[in-house]
Design a protein around this motif. Structure first.
Motif, PDB file in Angstrom:
ATOM      1  N   GLY A 192      -1.581  -9.652   9.682  1.00 27.72           N
ATOM      2  CA  GLY A 192      -1.469  -9.575  11.130  1.00 27.72           C
ATOM      3  C   GLY A 192      -0.046  -9.646  11.623  1.00 27.72           C
ATOM      4  N   ASP A 193       0.885 -10.013  10.743  1.00 28.46           N
ATOM      5  CA  ASP A 193       2.289 -10.112  11.146  1.00 28.46           C
ATOM      6  C   ASP A 193       2.975  -8.776  10.887  1.00 28.46           C
ATOM      7  OD1 ASP A 193       4.842 -10.787  11.761  1.00 28.46           O
ATOM      8  OD2 ASP A 193       5.204 -11.978   9.959  1.00 28.46           O
ATOM      9  N   GLU A 194       3.262  -8.043  11.941  1.00 31.75           N
ATOM     10  CA  GLU A 194       3.928  -6.752  11.808  1.00 31.75           C
ATOM     11  C   GLU A 194       5.423  -6.858  12.082  1.00 31.75           C
ATOM     12  OE1 GLU A 194       2.376  -4.185  10.641  1.00 31.75           O
ATOM     13  OE2 GLU A 194       0.447  -5.222  10.619  1.00 31.75           O
ATOM     14  N   ASP A 195       5.919  -8.096  12.305  1.00 32.63           N
ATOM     15  CA  ASP A 195       7.321  -8.271  12.660  1.00 32.63           C
ATOM     16  C   ASP A 195       8.262  -8.185  11.463  1.00 32.63           C
ATOM     17  OD1 ASP A 195       6.653  -8.573  15.291  1.00 32.63           O
ATOM     18  OD2 ASP A 195       6.638 -10.768  15.229  1.00 32.63           O
ATOM     19  N   HIS A 196       7.713  -8.167  10.250  1.00 33.69           N
ATOM     20  CA  HIS A 196       8.577  -8.160   9.071  1.00 33.69           C
ATOM     21  C   HIS A 196       9.128  -6.775   8.776  1.00 33.69           C
ATOM     22  CE1 HIS A 196       4.979  -6.485   7.241  1.00 33.69           C
ATOM     23  NE2 HIS A 196       5.696  -6.164   6.174  1.00 33.69           N
ATOM     24  N   LEU A 197       8.595  -5.741   9.455  1.00 34.05           N
ATOM     25  CA  LEU A 197       8.986  -4.367   9.131  1.00 34.05           C
ATOM     26  C   LEU A 197       8.913  -3.493  10.376  1.00 34.05           C
ATOM     27  CD1 LEU A 197       9.698  -2.732   6.485  1.00 34.05           C
ATOM     28  CD2 LEU A 197       7.335  -1.960   6.517  1.00 34.05           C
ATOM     29  N   VAL A 198       9.978  -2.730  10.614  1.00 33.35           N
ATOM     30  CA  VAL A 198       9.971  -1.713  11.666  1.00 33.35           C
ATOM     31  C   VAL A 198       9.721  -0.389  10.973  1.00 33.35           C
ATOM     32  CG1 VAL A 198      11.299  -0.570  13.460  1.00 33.35           C
ATOM     33  CG2 VAL A 198      11.543  -3.033  13.117  1.00 33.35           C
ATOM     34  N   SER A 199       8.545   0.180  11.194  1.00 26.81           N
ATOM     35  CA  SER A 199       8.118   1.324  10.396  1.00 26.81           C
ATOM     36  C   SER A 199       8.125   2.619  11.200  1.00 26.81           C
ATOM     37  CB  SER A 199       6.711   1.081   9.838  1.00 26.81           C
ATOM     38  OG  SER A 199       6.276   2.173   9.079  1.00 26.81           O
ATOM     39  N   GLU A 200       8.778   3.621  10.652  1.00 26.95           N
ATOM     40  CA  GLU A 200       8.690   4.991  11.142  1.00 26.95           C
ATOM     41  C   GLU A 200       8.101   5.847  10.021  1.00 26.95           C
ATOM     42  OE1 GLU A 200      12.382   6.393  12.740  1.00 26.95           O
ATOM     43  OE2 GLU A 200      12.812   4.493  13.722  1.00 26.95           O
ATOM     44  N   ALA A 201       6.975   5.370   9.498  1.00 27.51           N
ATOM     45  CA  ALA A 201       6.306   6.016   8.369  1.00 27.51           C
ATOM     46  C   ALA A 201       4.808   6.088   8.664  1.00 27.51           C
ATOM     47  CB  ALA A 201       6.568   5.239   7.083  1.00 27.51           C
ATOM     48  N   PRO A 202       4.378   7.104   9.402  1.00 29.73           N
ATOM     49  CA  PRO A 202       2.979   7.170   9.840  1.00 29.73           C
ATOM     50  C   PRO A 202       1.966   7.277   8.707  1.00 29.73           C
ATOM     51  CG  PRO A 202       4.140   9.228  10.302  1.00 29.73           C
ATOM     52  CD  PRO A 202       5.177   8.229   9.907  1.00 29.73           C
ATOM     53  N   ASP A 203       2.391   7.740   7.524  1.00 28.02           N
ATOM     54  CA  ASP A 203       1.455   7.920   6.411  1.00 28.02           C
ATOM     55  C   ASP A 203       1.548   6.805   5.381  1.00 28.02           C
ATOM     56  OD1 ASP A 203       0.545  10.394   7.465  1.00 28.02           O
ATOM     57  OD2 ASP A 203       2.279  11.411   6.607  1.00 28.02           O
ATOM     58  N   ARG A 204       2.164   5.683   5.752  1.00 27.95           N
ATOM     59  CA  ARG A 204       2.402   4.606   4.784  1.00 27.95           C
ATOM     60  C   ARG A 204       1.094   4.085   4.185  1.00 27.95           C
ATOM     61  NH1 ARG A 204       3.825  -1.009   5.491  1.00 27.95           N
ATOM     62  NH2 ARG A 204       3.648  -0.736   7.744  1.00 27.95           N
ATOM     63  N   GLY A 205       0.072   3.898   5.001  1.00 24.08           N
ATOM     64  CA  GLY A 205      -1.210   3.419   4.489  1.00 24.08           C
ATOM     65  C   GLY A 205      -1.853   4.394   3.523  1.00 24.08           C
ATOM     66  N   ASP A 206      -1.800   5.694   3.852  1.00 26.04           N
ATOM     67  CA  ASP A 206      -2.366   6.706   2.957  1.00 26.04           C
ATOM     68  C   ASP A 206      -1.569   6.787   1.652  1.00 26.04           C
ATOM     69  OD1 ASP A 206      -4.275   7.348   4.847  1.00 26.04           O
ATOM     70  OD2 ASP A 206      -3.099   8.982   5.713  1.00 26.04           O
ATOM     71  N   MET A 207      -0.252   6.622   1.749  1.00 25.03           N
ATOM     72  CA  MET A 207       0.583   6.630   0.547  1.00 25.03           C
ATOM     73  C   MET A 207       0.203   5.471  -0.370  1.00 25.03           C
ATOM     74  SD  MET A 207       4.121   7.438   2.584  1.00 25.03           S
ATOM     75  CE  MET A 207       5.241   7.143   1.207  1.00 25.03           C
ATOM     76  N   MET A 208      -0.019   4.297   0.204  1.00 29.13           N
ATOM     77  CA  MET A 208      -0.378   3.128  -0.592  1.00 29.13           C
ATOM     78  C   MET A 208      -1.751   3.311  -1.237  1.00 29.13           C
ATOM     79  SD  MET A 208      -0.301  -0.904   0.501  1.00 29.13           S
ATOM     80  CE  MET A 208      -1.532  -0.706   1.803  1.00 29.13           C
ATOM     81  N   ALA A 209      -2.693   3.901  -0.496  1.00 30.08           N
ATOM     82  CA  ALA A 209      -4.028   4.133  -1.056  1.00 30.08           C
ATOM     83  C   ALA A 209      -3.962   5.124  -2.222  1.00 30.08           C
ATOM     84  CB  ALA A 209      -4.963   4.657   0.036  1.00 30.08           C
ATOM     85  N   LEU A 210      -3.137   6.171  -2.081  1.00 28.13           N
ATOM     86  CA  LEU A 210      -2.974   7.136  -3.170  1.00 28.13           C
ATOM     87  C   LEU A 210      -2.316   6.471  -4.377  1.00 28.13           C
ATOM     88  CD1 LEU A 210      -3.182  10.028  -4.233  1.00 28.13           C
ATOM     89  CD2 LEU A 210      -0.970  10.507  -3.143  1.00 28.13           C
TER      90      LEU A 210
END
Length: 210
Positions: A126-144
């Motif tokens: 739930g803590d999203e403050d550790h990373l500023v992300s400009e990577a919209p496909d990051r979740g799909d990349m991790m799943a792959l």
């Protein structure tokens, strides 16, 4: 894929020293690559689960950027990472080639490392403050990556980095950089490796007395 230009652009915008740089890509051709920049610095903030608590010092969030450049060989990505690490004065660069953590027999540690390689924070859900992300496909990349595996490169820059004041390396210019081209070439990927591959750039040719 020009990793160096993107890193220098981010440094110019943040005006903070870098602690480390990581580049991660699923072990599958023509997929996006994830560049993560780990900054050295602190800011006043509140814990995400305690919005009314007093302000405290918190690490500056890392930056995650997605590269969508088309590629067919891992050499294409590795050459760009090697060039960036060389010109930014890194002592060495470590490559980890990991199997998918969904593989039968894979440990919990492998699953944890896969999540961390793609900027997930399992210790603070739930803590999203550790990373500023400009990577919209990051979740799909991790799943792959969980299915196919992934390759991750990591280095610690001296130029514009926190390591500049302690670097002992006779290959560096005064500002912690090196002139191109990088003298090392990418090494071929085979099967996922248990031990990391290390490319050594730095060299000390003088006697250092205590």
């Amino acid at each position: 894929m020009n990793m160096l230009a993107t890193i220098l652009e981010q440094i110019s915008g943040m005006r903070l020293p870098l602690y480390a740089v990581t580049v991660t890509v699923p072990r599958w051709p023509d997929t996006p690559a994830l560049l993560m920049l780990h900054w050295h610095g602190f800011r006043k903030a509140r814990h995400y689960a305690q919005p009314h608590a007093p302000l405290h010092e918190q690490s500056i969030p890392g930056s995650a950027l997605q590269f969508n450049t088309r590629w067919t060989r891992f050499d294409d990505i590795e050459a760009s990472v090697l060039d960036a690490a060389w010109q930014l004065g890194a002592w060495d660069i470590e490559r980890r080639d990991r199997r998918g953590c969904n593989t039968i027999g894979a440990s919990e540690q492998e699953a944890l490392e896969c999540r961390q390689a793609f900027g997930d924070n399992p210790f603070m859900p739930g803590d999203e403050d550790h990373l500023v992300s400009e990577a919209p496909d990051r979740g799909d990349m991790m799943a792959l990556a969980a299915r196919k595996g992934y390759v991750r490169w990591q280095f610690r820059p001296v130029r514009d980095g926190v390591w500049r004041s302690v670097a002992e390396d006779d290959t560096l210019a005064a500002d912690g950089s090196r002139e191109p081209p990088c003298p090392l070439s990418p090494r071929e990927l085979t099967e996922p490796e248990c031990a990391p591959v290390v490319y050594r750039f730095g060299r000390i040719e003088r006697l250092i007395l205590p």
